[in-house]
Scaffold this active site. Structure first.
Site: not given
Ligand code: NAP
Length: 315
Positions: A132, A135-136
């Site tokens: 992701c 997200c990261d």
């Protein structure tokens, strides 16, 4: 007989549980195979409204769980094996060999990101391996990353990662992308993005160091292998919706996502609602999952009160 059973416990399931328990429906929640869902494998969540300093994915899920418990949700850490519709219109749910009955069911079993299937991928997950970018991506400022895949998700992830990473290399197993033309054009024009065609990741390196240090690539054309130093690996090779429980009770699209009536969380079966990533191949964000979880609970509440009125009036 319960009013409502909720199956699955990511942002959609917990939001449905919070709304349903505040409406005094006393829902029974089965946390399922992956309690907390995909956020449990995420680190910092910085885009969930209301948390200006960010928080860890597992913390967010723990808070949601506590919020649902506070209003009386009955939470079980069990896996549901079977869901059946009963002749009276209610549902039978089997978990850990025990049957439970409810008048309505909300499904929030999510989708699981497909993995490359390598041992090293498992060992280095969260240590440079991610599924992701949203997200990261932030953690890869100034680093070199690869994105595996040739669909729209891979294009989107690669594009997003150029905001942070110095170089983004897409590794694709064929010599053509399956992504939409417009997404491909955007990628091929971006000077920070390179493409390695006809290649797959044979191994991710860095287990001894405890973080990703490189990949071993294998040519799908001639089988030759080479190593490439890298700091991050993003697999964007699709998601699989966890819709096995309802394949007979809900319509599924060609990828297995549950189809709900447009603009609602209702399936074709009265009293059966679906929400979260299970119905969403497109946005797949915690906040959109929470939104449809809320819709499912409000619709379930309305369904139950209409059913009660029907029973009261002898219909
Ligand atoms: P997808 O279209 O199924 O693409 C998956 C990609 O991963 C394919 O290129 C596939 O290669 C590759 N792949 C699959 N298994 C692999 C493996 N084991 N090793 C290496 N590569 C592998 O999935 P997606 O990109 O997640 O998209 C899913 C749906 O969401 C699509 O309908 C897409 O259009 C939509 N979507 C839309 C947007 C947007 O419009 N903004 C953004 C994201 C997703 P092959 O090509 O060789 O099969």
């Amino acid at each position: 007989m319960k009013n409502l059973i909720i199956i699955g416990s990511g942002p959609a399931g917990w939001t449905a549980a919070i709304y349903a328990s505040r409406a005094n429906l006393e829902p029974l929640v089965f946390e399922g195979d992956e309690p907390g869902g995909q956020l449990m494998t995420t680190t910092e969540v910085e885009n969930f409204p209301g948390f200006p300093d960010g928080l860890l994915g597992p913390d967010l899920m723990e808070r949601c769980k506590r919020q649902a418990a506070r209003f009386g949700a009955d939470i079980r850490s069990e896996r549901v094996d079977e869901l059946r519709r009963e002749p009276d219109g209610g549902f039978a749910v089997s978990a850990n060999g025990k049957m439970h009955q409810a008048m309505a069911v909300i499904l929030s079993t999510g989708a699981s990101a497909r993995r490359l299937g390598l041992e090293s991928e498992k060992a280095l997950y969260g240590k440079g391996v991610s599924a992701c970018a949203t997200c990261d991506g932030f953690f890869f400022k100034g680093k070199r990353v690869i994105v595996v895949g040739g669909g729209d998700s891979a294009m989107e992830e690669a594009n997003f990662l150029t905001r942070f990473a110095d170089t983004v290399t897409i590794v694709h197993r064929r010599d053509a992308f399956r992504a939409s033309k417009i997404m491909q054009e955007r990628i091929l024009k971006n000077p920070k993005i390179h493409v390695i065609w006809n290649s797959e990741v044979a191994d991710i390196l860095g287990r001894d160091e405890g973080k990703v240090t490189g990949v071993r690539l294998r040519s799908t054309a001639d089988g030759s292998e080479r190593e490439m130093p890298i700091d991050g690996v993003f697999a964007a090779i699709g998601h699989s919706p966890n819709s096995g429980l309802v394949k007979d009770l809900a319509d599924l699209d060609d990828k297995g996502y549950v189809i709900t009536k447009p603009g609602t969380a209702s399936t074709k079966t009265p009293g059966l609602f679906a929400c979260g990533d299970l119905i969403d191949a497109r946005y797949r964000q915690a906040i959109t999952a929470a939104g449809t979880g809320c819709m499912a609970a409000l619709e379930a509440e309305r369904y139950l009160s209409e059913r009660e009125q029907d029973v009261g009036s002898g219909k």
